[in-house]
Motif scaffolding. Structure first.
Motif: not given
Length: 261
Positions: A59-77
């Motif tokens: 997945x290339x050139x993407x601009x934003x983390x999908x809003x629905x994945x914000x919590x997932x990315x936060x918990x991962x990081x």
């Protein structure tokens, strides 16, 4: 549920290395566990699969983390898996470094990126007005954060950095950080345990407008022209690791929060 609800502090924790608390104080925010935090499908997006596509550069050139994945990315990081993933990268790089004998001329170098590689911007990205890359990048706000000079180290990559130095390699920082922050970056690196390096290369005014791939390729080419041999290259973005003179081996640190071309 709005992001402001789950982005509150429950506790101050420290980024750890090899299951031990970091010796340098690195406070970051911990999120409350939410449904979907384990990568379940949320509003049609499987966030774990999305992150895999990001890390593999499918997945290339993407601009934003999908809003629905914000919590997932936060918990991962901010969680254990991110730390374990960084340690896996560092361990693989160390095993490779052990197989290479530095030449006597001192020209064998490892190149390290800074943001989300050697230093972490988690205290910034955990803020409610940033939301782990789910809200558009704000150059002014990010530069204000950089100017604070409070970015903590990524412990696993700091361990790698110190290890390759102990094996006899020189180290070079190559970052897209603006040159005006040189003094702040030097102080921040020193305070977080990066005690010496061969070169610190930051982005000058004449480099603005160039893509990260072009800029970093040019700077690596300059190193090669100066007689350096790039043995290893470590970064969180694919643009750190592609282009020209990337080095004998490249190692990608995970970062699903943003994409730099």
């Amino acid at each position: 549920m709005g992001p402001q609800i789950f982005l509150f502090v429950l506790a101050t924790i420290y980024l750890s290395s090899h299951a031990q608390y970091d010796a340098v104080a690195n406070p970051i925010l911990q999120l409350r566990l939410l449904s979907g935090a384990g990568g379940h499908r949320i509003k049609g997006v499987n966030c774990l699969s999305w992150r895999l596509a990001v890390e593999t550069n499918n997945l290339q050139g993407w601009k934003l983390v999908p809003q629905s994945c914000e919590s997932y990315v936060g918990h991962y990081m901010l969680g254990k898996q991110y730390r374990l993933d960084c340690e896996a990268v560092a361990d693989a790089a160390i095993e490779y470094a052990k197989t290479v004998k530095p030449a006597a001329d001192g020209k064998d170098v490892w190149v390290f990126d800074i943001d989300e590689t050697t230093l972490s911007n988690m205290p910034y990205y955990a803020r409610s007005d940033v939301q782990f890359g789910a809200i558009a990048y704000n150059d002014t706000k990010f530069n204000e954060w950089v100017a604070e000079g409070k970015a903590p180290a990524v412990p696993a990559i700091r361990n790698l950095y110190l290890k390759v130095q102990s094996l006899g390699f020189k180290t070079v920082f190559l970052s897209g950080t603006a040159e005006k922050f040189t003094g702040i970056r030097i102080a921040n690196l020193h305070e977080t345990g990066y005690d010496k390096w061969e070169k610190l290369i930051l982005k000058g005014e004449d480099q603005h407008g160039k893509s990260a791939v072009q800029y970093k390729s040019e700077k690596r080419s300059e190193l090669v022209k100066q007689g350096y041999r790039i043995v290893g290259n470590v970064g969180d973005q694919w643009s750190d690791l592609i282009g020209t003179n990337v080095g004998s081996r490249t190692f990608k640190v995970p970062d699903p929060m943003y994409y730099i071309a």
